[in-house]
Design a protein around this motif. Structure first.
Motif, PDB file in Angstrom:
ATOM      1  N   GLN A   1     -41.701  14.846-104.910  1.00  0.00           N
ATOM      2  CA  GLN A   1     -40.429  15.342-105.426  1.00  0.00           C
ATOM      3  C   GLN A   1     -40.303  14.977-106.903  1.00  0.00           C
ATOM      4  O   GLN A   1     -40.353  13.787-107.245  1.00  0.00           O
ATOM      5  CB  GLN A   1     -39.266  14.705-104.660  1.00  0.00           C
ATOM      6  CG  GLN A   1     -37.900  14.998-105.269  1.00  0.00           C
ATOM      7  CD  GLN A   1     -36.875  13.932-104.960  1.00  0.00           C
ATOM      8  OE1 GLN A   1     -36.884  13.338-103.886  1.00  0.00           O
ATOM      9  NE2 GLN A   1     -35.973  13.676-105.913  1.00  0.00           N
TER      10      GLN A   1
ATOM     11  N   ASP B   1     -36.728  20.615-100.198  1.00  0.00           N
ATOM     12  CA  ASP B   1     -36.159  21.865-100.720  1.00  0.00           C
ATOM     13  C   ASP B   1     -36.788  22.227-102.055  1.00  0.00           C
ATOM     14  O   ASP B   1     -37.111  23.389-102.323  1.00  0.00           O
ATOM     15  CB  ASP B   1     -34.642  21.734-100.876  1.00  0.00           C
ATOM     16  CG  ASP B   1     -33.929  21.699 -99.536  1.00  0.00           C
ATOM     17  OD1 ASP B   1     -34.517  22.204 -98.548  1.00  0.00           O
ATOM     18  OD2 ASP B   1     -32.810  21.173 -99.473  1.00  0.00           O
ATOM     19  N   THR B   2     -36.899  21.255-102.924  1.00  0.00           N
ATOM     20  CA  THR B   2     -37.608  21.445-104.186  1.00  0.00           C
ATOM     21  C   THR B   2     -38.691  20.373-104.248  1.00  0.00           C
ATOM     22  O   THR B   2     -38.605  19.350-103.594  1.00  0.00           O
ATOM     23  CB  THR B   2     -36.658  21.310-105.382  1.00  0.00           C
ATOM     24  OG1 THR B   2     -36.061  20.008-105.375  1.00  0.00           O
ATOM     25  CG2 THR B   2     -35.572  22.364-105.347  1.00  0.00           C
ATOM     26  N   GLY B   3     -39.686  20.626-105.054  1.00  0.00           N
ATOM     27  CA  GLY B   3     -40.820  19.718-105.034  1.00  0.00           C
ATOM     28  C   GLY B   3     -41.947  20.351-104.247  1.00  0.00           C
ATOM     29  O   GLY B   3     -42.013  21.579-104.084  1.00  0.00           O
ATOM     30  N   TRP B   4     -42.814  19.524-103.706  1.00  0.00           N
ATOM     31  CA  TRP B   4     -44.057  20.037-103.157  1.00  0.00           C
ATOM     32  C   TRP B   4     -44.333  19.409-101.795  1.00  0.00           C
ATOM     33  O   TRP B   4     -44.494  18.203-101.667  1.00  0.00           O
ATOM     34  CB  TRP B   4     -45.195  19.759-104.132  1.00  0.00           C
ATOM     35  CG  TRP B   4     -44.850  20.225-105.513  1.00  0.00           C
ATOM     36  CD1 TRP B   4     -44.460  19.449-106.560  1.00  0.00           C
ATOM     37  CD2 TRP B   4     -44.801  21.580-105.952  1.00  0.00           C
ATOM     38  NE1 TRP B   4     -44.174  20.235-107.646  1.00  0.00           N
ATOM     39  CE2 TRP B   4     -44.386  21.560-107.307  1.00  0.00           C
ATOM     40  CE3 TRP B   4     -45.075  22.807-105.359  1.00  0.00           C
ATOM     41  CZ2 TRP B   4     -44.227  22.703-108.059  1.00  0.00           C
ATOM     42  CZ3 TRP B   4     -44.928  23.961-106.110  1.00  0.00           C
ATOM     43  CH2 TRP B   4     -44.515  23.897-107.455  1.00  0.00           C
ATOM     44  N   ASN B   5     -44.371  20.286-100.784  1.00  0.00           N
ATOM     45  CA  ASN B   5     -44.697  19.863 -99.429  1.00  0.00           C
ATOM     46  C   ASN B   5     -46.221  19.929 -99.284  1.00  0.00           C
ATOM     47  O   ASN B   5     -46.788  20.917 -98.820  1.00  0.00           O
ATOM     48  CB  ASN B   5     -44.001  20.780 -98.426  1.00  0.00           C
ATOM     49  CG  ASN B   5     -42.494  20.663 -98.537  1.00  0.00           C
ATOM     50  OD1 ASN B   5     -41.910  19.643 -98.183  1.00  0.00           O
ATOM     51  ND2 ASN B   5     -41.852  21.716 -99.067  1.00  0.00           N
TER      52      ASN B   5
ATOM     53  N   GLN C   1     -34.437  13.718-102.285  1.00  0.00           N
ATOM     54  CA  GLN C   1     -34.259  14.947-101.521  1.00  0.00           C
ATOM     55  C   GLN C   1     -34.656  14.817-100.051  1.00  0.00           C
ATOM     56  O   GLN C   1     -34.329  15.679 -99.255  1.00  0.00           O
ATOM     57  CB  GLN C   1     -35.101  16.066-102.147  1.00  0.00           C
ATOM     58  CG  GLN C   1     -34.695  16.443-103.554  1.00  0.00           C
ATOM     59  CD  GLN C   1     -35.642  17.488-104.119  1.00  0.00           C
ATOM     60  OE1 GLN C   1     -36.438  18.071-103.398  1.00  0.00           O
ATOM     61  NE2 GLN C   1     -35.553  17.705-105.408  1.00  0.00           N
TER      62      GLN C   1
ATOM     63  N   HIS D   1     -38.311  13.933-110.032  1.00  0.00           N
ATOM     64  CA  HIS D   1     -37.045  13.199-110.133  1.00  0.00           C
ATOM     65  C   HIS D   1     -36.831  12.886-111.597  1.00  0.00           C
ATOM     66  O   HIS D   1     -37.366  11.908-112.127  1.00  0.00           O
ATOM     67  CB  HIS D   1     -37.131  11.928-109.294  1.00  0.00           C
ATOM     68  CG  HIS D   1     -35.835  11.158-109.238  1.00  0.00           C
ATOM     69  ND1 HIS D   1     -34.626  11.729-108.934  1.00  0.00           N
ATOM     70  CD2 HIS D   1     -35.571   9.829-109.423  1.00  0.00           C
ATOM     71  CE1 HIS D   1     -33.676  10.805-108.941  1.00  0.00           C
ATOM     72  NE2 HIS D   1     -34.223   9.637-109.233  1.00  0.00           N
TER      73      HIS D   1
END
Length: 842
Positions: A806, A770-774, A701, A808
């Motif tokens: 992210q 966009d998805t996952g963790w910042n 991503q 996956h």
């Protein structure tokens, strides 16, 4: 017997009598059997020759000071006249006493001390050859000038700082070269393979390690350096083979702790070199490229300790071989290279001897003025006592090693001060037990270098990183004060390591708070010994204690197969790593989740693979390798990049890709293989430029940020050619500290507070996932806390990812845009790597 025969007999007899005095000392050519420059002298032969000189000359003694990771011996030589050798301890101690780093009475027996350091970069080979010639010419009986120099001068010589790297290069060259060197630049003997000989065993650049002392060679060398503190220090190097020779004076920027005298004497030394180079018609340059700002070089670090520190750069490097044709058409040989280094070495000793009294006087003044009237805006640096104890211990241990004094504040007070956590000068509260480091001490200049919040740059075009403050490096809160506070000398580093054990003697579970790399080392040790562990994903209270998320919960139930050894393993590891444990008598908690809850996650044993070899950045690969092998003490299997396709990755559950370009390695097929392995449950950790390679690929991503606002204006497109480099500075981040917002509810950030101060070393910017963790993000264009960053770079870094995770498929991808392991010295970033390995994805 006729008269002539009698005379010959007499001369032979005289020669045999005299030989124990003079004739046993051999030149390098006679001893080694070849002329210097015809071939390289491997490490063991360098040791043999310098040992020979020490044995045969009363002007030289040899001293072993350690060994490399590959067990090659490290030595240094003391070169001076016999009378000085008889009084060498008096001379050495006098030097330390006059600068306040040794107690005792100072006598009049003071000499100039010159330290010559050779071959810190292994494939910059000519300097060790020059060392042999320099040593011989300093002591051979026919050199009357050198004899005079050594009356008032002590010369210390380290003939080979990095023998592991040097032998790597020399042995490779001997395998690929023919009977005679091929000077064509396209010949294979000028194409050194990965990783090259520049670095040491763990692929570290030892010339960036002087201040941080991450590597074994540096640590051992510093132990000797502290015994001497020379007045002159020369670090020998090589640069591109088409370059002229470089010597002092250095380029701007100079760090502000460098005195006018140090600047002046650099020029004096350079002028002495110029006489010899002009006489020979050799090309040279000064005042360009090599500045004196970053503190961890072989020229800056000694300079910040009062010496005249200098880099000498000869054309050559790993591309030059024994002979190479330059762009102008002439041929540069190893003999040419060593002769240039030999010339500046002898010139340095000469000019030092000529100015010995002034060198000693100014060296003493450097330390005395720091103690009595230190320069700089800030006079006192505060470390809050409430910081995490392991981090305080690590900092104070470093200060002890650098002979920097500290103590407590002694009383509460409110003052105006610079707050490192906000980057603002404001009213701050000092508690009586806060730790004080005053600039009023012999090492006050180095204190300033280590702690100044934002060291002043006279020129933004620097050769290296521009920020390294100790508060940010260790993750400590504190202040810089313009006021002077005299510390009370009543604490030691060990005061912050007082582990205890509380709770049940036969606990249901052992509990360990998670907040430092020492906690990770504990986990690494017990995991390798078969202990199964868990970690809590929420805060909990038990037995009157509060444990934060990330805390380890090691239950007896999961470890029945260990029998009686279970408690012994846990308790021994706690002692080894100075950990405090709580023995819980129950799996029931007062608040939070009980130990059988899904919020107390099982830690799958990490089986780590590190991709290394052609295509990777050797420096970043080495940082990661050293972290696992020497710091975390946890096994990581090194897989050669050329074997990626053929390797069964299912043997591992963690795969680490260092930064690199991976030309011909990360093909579509290879990326598809890695992606498939990750989606099946693997954990992929990526660094640096590897993120750029994966960005936008199927399954990944990560996206690079495109900033349209910073398109060049007409004025910028019409800028003069001569200003091109300086104009690029507006988009550069050569190495500065940014305030990074942290989502510490995510396992990647367990043990961290709301903010992490990240060392950024490039301008790469990536969008939020966009998805996952910042997990770590730069959210403001004002996030630059220390060091230079161009105005365009600051704008582009706003709202960008520093590190994130992210999902996956069934696996995880962990992106490290910033490198927490940079040069092994950014201590506060290392727990992020441990979290990634042990916690993320469980």
């Amino acid at each position: 017997m006729n008269k002539r025969a009698w005379l010959i007999t007499f001369l032979l007899l005289l020669s045999s009598i005299a030989s124990p005095i003079f004739a046993q000392l051999q030149s390098p050519e006679d001893y080694l059997g070849y002329e210097l420059g015809q071939r390289w002298t491997p490490h063991h032969n360098v040791l043999d020759y310098v040992s020979h000189v020490a044995e045969e000359s009363n002007l030289v003694t040899i001293h072993s000071y350690g060994e490399t990771y590959e067990h090659r011996e490290l030595v240094y030589l003391i070169v001076t006249n016999p009378e000085n050798h008889e009084n060498i301890e008096e001379i050495r101690l006098n030097n330390l006493r006059m600068i306040g780093l040794q107690e005792g009475e100072i006598t009049e027996n003071q000499k100039a001390i010159v330290w010559l350091s050779y071959n810190v970069h292994g494939n910059e080979t000519s300097s060790s050859e020059a060392a042999l010639k320099t040593l011989y010419e300093l002591v051979q009986p026919g050199n009357r000038e050198a004899k005079n120099w050594l009356e008032n001068t002590v010369v210390l010589m380290d003939p080979m700082i990095n023998p592991d790297g040097r032998d790597r290069y020399v042995n490779w060259y001997k395998q690929v070269a023919g009977e005679s060197p091929d000077a064509s630049p396209i010949a294979r003997e000028h194409d050194e393979p990965w990783p090259g000989g520049r670095s040491n065993h763990y692929l570290f650049d030892l010339n960036r390690d002087w201040a941080w002392q991450v590597q074994k060679e540096t640590q051992q060398r510093f132990d000797i350096y502290k015994q001497w503190y020379p007045h002159i220090h020369v670090d020998y190097h090589e640069q591109g083979y088409n370059s002229p020779y470089y010597f002092a004076p250095a380029a701007e920027p100079f760090h502000k702790v460098i005195t006018e005298w140090q600047r002046e004497f650099q020029t004096t030394i350079g002028e002495n070199h110029i006489q010899y180079f002009d006489e020979e018609g050799w090309l040279y340059f000064t005042k360009e490229r090599f500045d004196l700002f970053y503190p961890s070089y072989g020229d800056t670090w000694p300079t910040f300790h009062g010496a005249i520190g200098m880099t000498y750069e000869q054309a050559g490097g790993g591309s030059a071989g024994l002979a190479i044709q330059k762009a102008e058409g002439d041929t540069l040989t190893l003999k040419d290279r060593l002769m240039h280094h030999y010339t500046t070495g002898m010139s340095t000793v000469e000019v030092s001897s000529q100015h010995a009294d002034r060198l000693i006087e100014e060296f003493q003044r450097y330390f005395n003025e720091a103690e009595e009237n230190p320069a700089g805006e800030y006079k006192t640096f505060v470390i809050k006592a409430g910081n995490q104890p392991d981090k305080i211990y690590d900092l104070l241990s470093d200060l002890d090693n650098n002979q920097i004094e500290y103590g407590t504040a002694g009383e509460d007070r409110n003052l105006d001060g610079y707050d490192y956590s906000t980057g603002e000068t404001e009213r701050v509260s000092i508690s009586d037990d806060d730790i004080i480091v005053s600039a009023y001490q012999p090492q006050g200049n180095f204190v300033r270098v280590l702690f100044e919040p934002n060291p002043e740059l006279s020129d933004s075009l620097t050769y290296d990183i521009t920020a390294w403050d100790a508060h940010y490096r260790y993750g400590l809160e504190g202040y810089a004060l313009e006021n002077r506070i005299n510390p009370e000398m009543d604490i030691r580093a060990d005061d912050f390591r007082s582990p205890d054990y509380t709770g049940s003697d036969q606990p249901y579970a052992y509990i360990l708070d998670w907040s430092s790399l020492d906690d990770a080392r504990f986990l690494a040790e017990i995991t390798q010994k078969g202990v199964k562990s868990r970690f809590s994903k929420i805060d909990f209270d038990i037995g009157g204690k509060t444990f934060k998320k990330g805390s380890l919960v090691i239950t007896r139930n999961n470890n029945d197969e260990l029998g009686d050894s279970f408690d012994e393993i846990i308790q021994n590891a706690a002692r080894n790593h100075h950990r405090s444990l709580y023995g819980s008598p129950s799996g029931y908690v007062d608040s939070g989740s009980d130990f059988g809850s899904g919020n107390v996650e099982y830690i799958e044993e990490p089986k780590v693979a590190l991709l290394i070899g052609e295509g990777t950045s050797s420096l970043n690969a080495g940082e990661i390798w050293h972290f696992f092998d020497q710091q975390l003490n946890y096994p990581a299997t090194l897989i050669n990049t050329n074997n990626l396709i053929s390797t069964n990755l299912n043997s591992f559950n963690v795969l680490i890709l260092p930064s690199g370009y991976y030309s011909g390695i990360l093909t579509d097929h290879a990326i598809e293989k890695i992606s498939s392995w990750t989606s099946s449950g693997g954990k992929l950790i990526t660094f640096g430029n590897t993120n750029r390679i994966l960005a936008g690929r199927d399954g990944f991503q990560l996206q690079q940020k495109v900033n349209q606002e910073n398109e060049p204006t007409n004025e910028e497109m019409l800028r003069p050619y001569e200003d091109r480099t300086r104009n690029r500075a507006s988009s550069r981040v050569p190495g500065s500290i940014f305030k990074t917002s942290v989502d510490n509810s995510h396992p990647l950030a367990y043990g961290y507070e709301e903010f992490y101060y990240s060392l950024k070393t490039d301008e790469d910017t990536y969008e939020y996932l966009d998805t996952g963790w910042n997990v770590g993000t730069v959210q403001s264009s004002e996030a630059n806390m220390s060091g230079f960053a161009g105005y365009k770079a600051k704008q582009e870094l706003e709202n960008t990812l520093s590190f994130g995770v992210q999902p996956h498929g069934s696996g995880q991808v962990i992106y490290f845009i910033d490198n927490p392991l940079y040069r092994g010295f950014w201590e506060n970033g290392k727990l992020l790597i441990a979290n990634a390995v042990f916690f993320v994805g469980n």
